[in-house]
Write an enzyme that holds these catalytic residues in place. Structure first.
Site, PDB file in Angstrom:
ATOM      1  N   HIS A 123     -17.527  34.515  48.897  1.00  0.00           N
ATOM      2  CA  HIS A 123     -17.314  34.802  47.570  1.00  0.00           C
ATOM      3  C   HIS A 123     -16.730  35.958  47.503  1.00  0.00           C
ATOM      4  O   HIS A 123     -16.728  36.915  48.198  1.00  0.00           O
ATOM      5  CB  HIS A 123     -18.705  34.802  46.665  1.00  0.00           C
ATOM      6  CG  HIS A 123     -18.429  35.029  45.203  1.00  0.00           C
ATOM      7  ND1 HIS A 123     -17.827  34.062  44.592  1.00  0.00           N
ATOM      8  CD2 HIS A 123     -18.745  36.371  44.679  1.00  0.00           C
ATOM      9  CE1 HIS A 123     -17.756  34.602  43.178  1.00  0.00           C
ATOM     10  NE2 HIS A 123     -17.982  35.986  43.365  1.00  0.00           N
TER      11      HIS A 123
ATOM     12  N   ASP B 114       8.868  10.473  62.584  1.00  0.00           N
ATOM     13  CA  ASP B 114       9.457   9.797  61.442  1.00  0.00           C
ATOM     14  C   ASP B 114      10.145   8.317  61.916  1.00  0.00           C
ATOM     15  O   ASP B 114      10.076   7.687  61.097  1.00  0.00           O
ATOM     16  CB  ASP B 114      10.529  10.537  61.004  1.00  0.00           C
ATOM     17  CG  ASP B 114      10.150  11.876  60.233  1.00  0.00           C
ATOM     18  OD1 ASP B 114       8.723  11.890  60.010  1.00  0.00           O
ATOM     19  OD2 ASP B 114      10.780  12.681  59.548  1.00  0.00           O
TER      20      ASP B 114
ATOM     21  N   VAL C 242      19.682   6.935  37.784  1.00  0.00           N
ATOM     22  CA  VAL C 242      21.061   7.192  37.835  1.00  0.00           C
ATOM     23  C   VAL C 242      21.867   6.063  38.536  1.00  0.00           C
ATOM     24  O   VAL C 242      21.608   5.546  39.635  1.00  0.00           O
ATOM     25  CB  VAL C 242      21.360   8.625  38.947  1.00  0.00           C
ATOM     26  CG1 VAL C 242      22.733   8.699  39.022  1.00  0.00           C
ATOM     27  CG2 VAL C 242      20.339   9.723  38.398  1.00  0.00           C
TER      28      VAL C 242
ATOM     29  N   GLY D  30      21.689  11.370  73.311  1.00  0.00           N
ATOM     30  CA  GLY D  30      21.007  10.374  74.326  1.00  0.00           C
ATOM     31  C   GLY D  30      21.174   8.662  73.831  1.00  0.00           C
ATOM     32  O   GLY D  30      21.338   8.564  72.589  1.00  0.00           O
TER      33      GLY D  30
HETATM   34  P1  FAD Z   1      12.687  15.314  63.485  1.00  0.00           P
HETATM   35  O1  FAD Z   1      12.100  16.814  63.197  1.00  0.00           O
HETATM   36  O2  FAD Z   1      13.869  14.643  62.598  1.00  0.00           O
HETATM   37  O3  FAD Z   1      13.422  15.708  65.028  1.00  0.00           O
HETATM   38  C1  FAD Z   1      14.336  14.263  65.775  1.00  0.00           C
HETATM   39  C2  FAD Z   1      15.356  15.346  66.614  1.00  0.00           C
HETATM   40  O4  FAD Z   1      15.899  14.207  67.144  1.00  0.00           O
HETATM   41  C3  FAD Z   1      16.266  16.018  65.782  1.00  0.00           C
HETATM   42  O5  FAD Z   1      16.513  17.335  66.095  1.00  0.00           O
HETATM   43  C4  FAD Z   1      17.650  15.092  66.180  1.00  0.00           C
HETATM   44  O6  FAD Z   1      18.628  16.121  66.221  1.00  0.00           O
HETATM   45  C5  FAD Z   1      17.284  14.670  67.489  1.00  0.00           C
HETATM   46  N1  FAD Z   1      18.052  13.457  67.838  1.00  0.00           N
HETATM   47  C6  FAD Z   1      18.250  12.205  67.099  1.00  0.00           C
HETATM   48  N2  FAD Z   1      18.873  11.235  67.776  1.00  0.00           N
HETATM   49  C7  FAD Z   1      19.103  11.873  68.989  1.00  0.00           C
HETATM   50  C8  FAD Z   1      19.993  11.430  70.082  1.00  0.00           C
HETATM   51  N3  FAD Z   1      20.464  10.062  70.182  1.00  0.00           N
HETATM   52  N4  FAD Z   1      20.080  12.078  71.075  1.00  0.00           N
HETATM   53  C9  FAD Z   1      19.449  13.459  71.072  1.00  0.00           C
HETATM   54  N5  FAD Z   1      18.735  13.821  70.081  1.00  0.00           N
HETATM   55  C10 FAD Z   1      18.701  13.035  69.169  1.00  0.00           C
HETATM   56  N6  FAD Z   1       6.936  17.905  56.700  1.00  0.00           N
HETATM   57  C11 FAD Z   1       5.612  18.602  56.864  1.00  0.00           C
HETATM   58  O7  FAD Z   1       4.792  18.342  57.456  1.00  0.00           O
HETATM   59  N7  FAD Z   1       5.542  19.526  55.723  1.00  0.00           N
HETATM   60  C12 FAD Z   1       6.684  19.939  55.276  1.00  0.00           C
HETATM   61  O8  FAD Z   1       6.474  20.968  54.447  1.00  0.00           O
HETATM   62  C13 FAD Z   1       7.887  19.205  55.209  1.00  0.00           C
HETATM   63  N8  FAD Z   1       8.941  19.758  54.492  1.00  0.00           N
HETATM   64  C14 FAD Z   1       9.954  18.999  54.688  1.00  0.00           C
HETATM   65  C15 FAD Z   1      11.166  19.530  53.922  1.00  0.00           C
HETATM   66  C16 FAD Z   1      12.324  19.059  53.795  1.00  0.00           C
HETATM   67  C17 FAD Z   1      13.556  19.494  53.004  1.00  0.00           C
HETATM   68  C18 FAD Z   1      12.523  17.787  54.580  1.00  0.00           C
HETATM   69  C19 FAD Z   1      13.914  17.091  54.595  1.00  0.00           C
HETATM   70  C20 FAD Z   1      11.506  17.393  55.632  1.00  0.00           C
HETATM   71  C21 FAD Z   1      10.275  17.995  55.438  1.00  0.00           C
HETATM   72  N9  FAD Z   1       9.169  17.634  56.207  1.00  0.00           N
HETATM   73  C22 FAD Z   1       7.991  18.261  56.148  1.00  0.00           C
HETATM   74  C23 FAD Z   1       9.217  16.360  57.029  1.00  0.00           C
HETATM   75  C24 FAD Z   1       9.585  16.858  58.519  1.00  0.00           C
HETATM   76  O9  FAD Z   1      10.580  17.660  58.635  1.00  0.00           O
HETATM   77  C25 FAD Z   1       9.290  15.558  59.485  1.00  0.00           C
HETATM   78  O10 FAD Z   1       8.449  14.846  59.330  1.00  0.00           O
HETATM   79  C26 FAD Z   1       9.586  15.964  60.928  1.00  0.00           C
HETATM   80  O11 FAD Z   1      10.589  16.856  61.261  1.00  0.00           O
HETATM   81  C27 FAD Z   1       9.550  14.852  61.737  1.00  0.00           C
HETATM   82  O12 FAD Z   1       9.400  14.980  63.121  1.00  0.00           O
HETATM   83  P2  FAD Z   1      10.135  14.293  64.272  1.00  0.00           P
HETATM   84  O13 FAD Z   1       9.936  15.106  65.477  1.00  0.00           O
HETATM   85  O14 FAD Z   1       9.754  12.903  63.964  1.00  0.00           O
HETATM   86  O15 FAD Z   1      11.737  14.445  64.088  1.00  0.00           O
END
Ligand code: FAD
Length: 477
Positions: free
Chosen positions: A444, A312, A238, A116
């Site tokens: 408990h 995020d 690092v 998008g």
């Molecule tokens: P995202 O999940 O990042 O989704 C965004 C989506 O937008 C993606 O699918 C991307 O492809 C899509 N997108 C981006 N730009 C475009 C575009 N131009 N057009 C179309 N689509 C697009 N959080 C927790 O709460 N608990 C956990 O245990 C946890 N563990 C984690 C472990 C790891 C290794 C990582 C990396 C993260 C973890 N997180 C955890 C964090 C969590 O994954 C994020 O906070 C969460 O996914 C954010 O959700 P979001 O909907 O903001 O974005």
């Protein structure tokens, strides 16, 4: 040129985006959800929360089997089939993503797979495999998430230098692995690789790992890492990396010395950057902060009246449940309600061994802000349940307002802390006092009792440990 009109466009199908799309559809809006990945679910489902927790579960099985000898239960050394492990993990992700797709269909959300791009404040262009398509909308919600940060000095293009995305694929089990960054992602993946057999060196630039949590709660997690990892170096940096044959040479500065060390793989887990570039935001009125996060107010509104941002990409704590909560706020505001993301308790969980979880105010935060608080701690060495499975290193800690006796914050370290913290979230959200917690009967023997016992510690009446009274005793009525 095909143009479709819809009420709401949601950009991104992660836990922010799909929560927003489903809720908006439920409230009667026509919704288009755009996702450039081949699978719905975002980082959380595909490259974050879920795959990491699946691998941590596998690690837990291995570790428990390894450590059961003293109970008179001996298992032989596990045979690890990485291909099968990857397939098992993949099957979980597949099921979950299919679930998201099925719900989208049932709720009448139109899912468009493609990238998008905002043409202007009312139009999103989507590049799909079948060509371009345009959507005009009343409101858009940006939920494009974040990407793993890879500082230029580390970005050699060598696949042995990984972010969490590649590390979760478990291509192999490296003999020596360097982890840069002692945040929750580095600590969780370090736990996985260590259990599978790697020697781990973890390097953290700050003075301690797991910033944000109180130091006394971090200690048991640090002890685990110091015992199981080859080294945990804090205040270490690092400086650069270079390819050296089949290994990576890392130049590391620590305690005034600079050393070159060789590793088979390196995990760079130094934070995340917002996915706000290449979205065409310059064609709208949306503004970004200096780090590139979309600026929003408490109602998830950007500087563009038609565009909202959540999850995020909108900054704050980068956690899935925070993204989903912001999704609800954004949709409610669009639908004319008075919702705002203010004074909402967002728990944080680190799924290490032991787990660490906290919510509300920390003791360190209270100190920093000059807020007077009292703490009440219940050590798990006095919990029958923790003793029953030999994990007594945990602690449950309450941060209490001494005047009102309201619970301001809770921190828990120990097995299952991530599940236990939810009770604390409810307590803080409902304005519970320590007395409310102390007087609520907990079953408990469970670890949840440590919450009511910690509250009893505050009043000096805990059954299972001796504690001096901290608060004045109310007269019996
Ligand atoms: P995202 O999940 O990042 O989704 C965004 C989506 O937008 C993606 O699918 C991307 O492809 C899509 N997108 C981006 N730009 C475009 C575009 N131009 N057009 C179309 N689509 C697009 N959080 C927790 O709460 N608990 C956990 O245990 C946890 N563990 C984690 C472990 C790891 C290794 C990582 C990396 C993260 C973890 N997180 C955890 C964090 C969590 O994954 C994020 O906070 C969460 O996914 C954010 O959700 P979001 O909907 O903001 O974005």
């Amino acid at each position: 040129m095909k143009t479709t009109k819809t009420d709401i466009v949601v950009l991104g199908a992660g836990p922010g985006g799909y929560a927003a799309a489903f809720y908006a559809a439920e409230l009667g809006k026509s919704v288009v959800m755009v996702e450039m990945d081949k699978r719905l679910g975002g980082v959380c489902l595909n490259r974050g929360c879920i795959p990491s927790k699946a691998l941590l579960h596998a690690s837990k099985l291995i570790k428990e089997a390894e450590e059961s000898g003293f109970r008179g239960i001996e298992f032989s050394k596990p045979k690890i089939n990485l291909t099968q492990m990857r397939q098992w993990k993949e099957s979980i992700l597949q099921k979950l993503a299919q679930g998201v797709a099925d719900i989208a269909k049932k709720r009448g959300v139109t899912v468009v797979y493609g990238r998008g791009y905002f043409e202007d404040s009312k139009t999103l262009r989507v590049e799909t495999s079948g060509g371009q398509t345009f959507f005009t909308f009343d409101q858009a919600i940006i939920a494009s998430g974040s990407l793993a940060a890879m500082p230029a000095a580390f970005d050699l293009g060598n696949p042995r230098i990984m972010t969490s995305t590649e590390a979760l694929e478990i291509e192999d089990v490296p003999e020596r692995m360097l982890i840069i960054g002692g945040g929750y992602i580095g600590m969780e993946l370090g736990t996985v690789y260590r259990t599978l057999g790697s020697t781990i060196v973890l390097v953290e630039a700050l003075g301690s790992i797991l910033q944000g949590a109180d130091a006394d709660l971090v200690r048991p997690v640090l002890r685990y890492a110091e015992k199981n990892f080859a080294e945990v170096r804090t205040n270490a940096r690092v400086l650069k990396m270079a390819t050296s044959g089949k290994q990576i040479k890392a130049t590391i500065e620590h305690e005034g010395q600079t050393r070159d060390e060789l590793y088979d793989r390196v995990l760079v887990s130094v934070g995340r950057t917002p996915n706000s570039r290449n979205l065409g935001l310059e064609n709208t009125k949306v503004t970004l902060d200096e780090k590139g996060f979309v600026k929003v107010n408490d109602r998830q509104q950007t500087a563009d009246p038609a565009i909202y941002a959540i999850g995020d990409v909108a900054g704050g704590v980068l956690l899935a449940h925070k993204a989903s909560k912001e999704a609800r706020v954004a949709v409610e505001v669009i639908c004319g309600e008075m919702s705002e993301f203010k004074d909402i308790v967002i728990p944080a969980v680190v799924f290490t061994d032991p787990e660490l979880a906290w919510c509300g105010m920390t003791e360190a935060e209270a100190k920093e802000k000059g807020i007077e608080v009292q703490t009440a701690k219940f050590p798990w060495s006095a919990s029958g349940r923790a003793l029953s499975f030999d994990r007594t290193e945990g602690m449950t800690k309450l941060i209490i307002d001494p005047q009102t006796e309201r619970i301001l914050g809770v921190g828990i370290v120990g097995v299952g802390a991530g599940d236990l913290i939810s009770e604390a979230v409810v307590a803080i959200e409902l304005g519970a006092t320590a007395r409310d917690l102390a007087e609520s009967v907990h079953p408990h023997p469970t670890l949840s009792e440590t919450l009511s016992e910690a509250a009893e510690v505050f009043y000096g009446v805990a059954t299972n440990i001796y504690s001096r009274r901290k608060a004045k005793q109310e007269p019996a009525v």
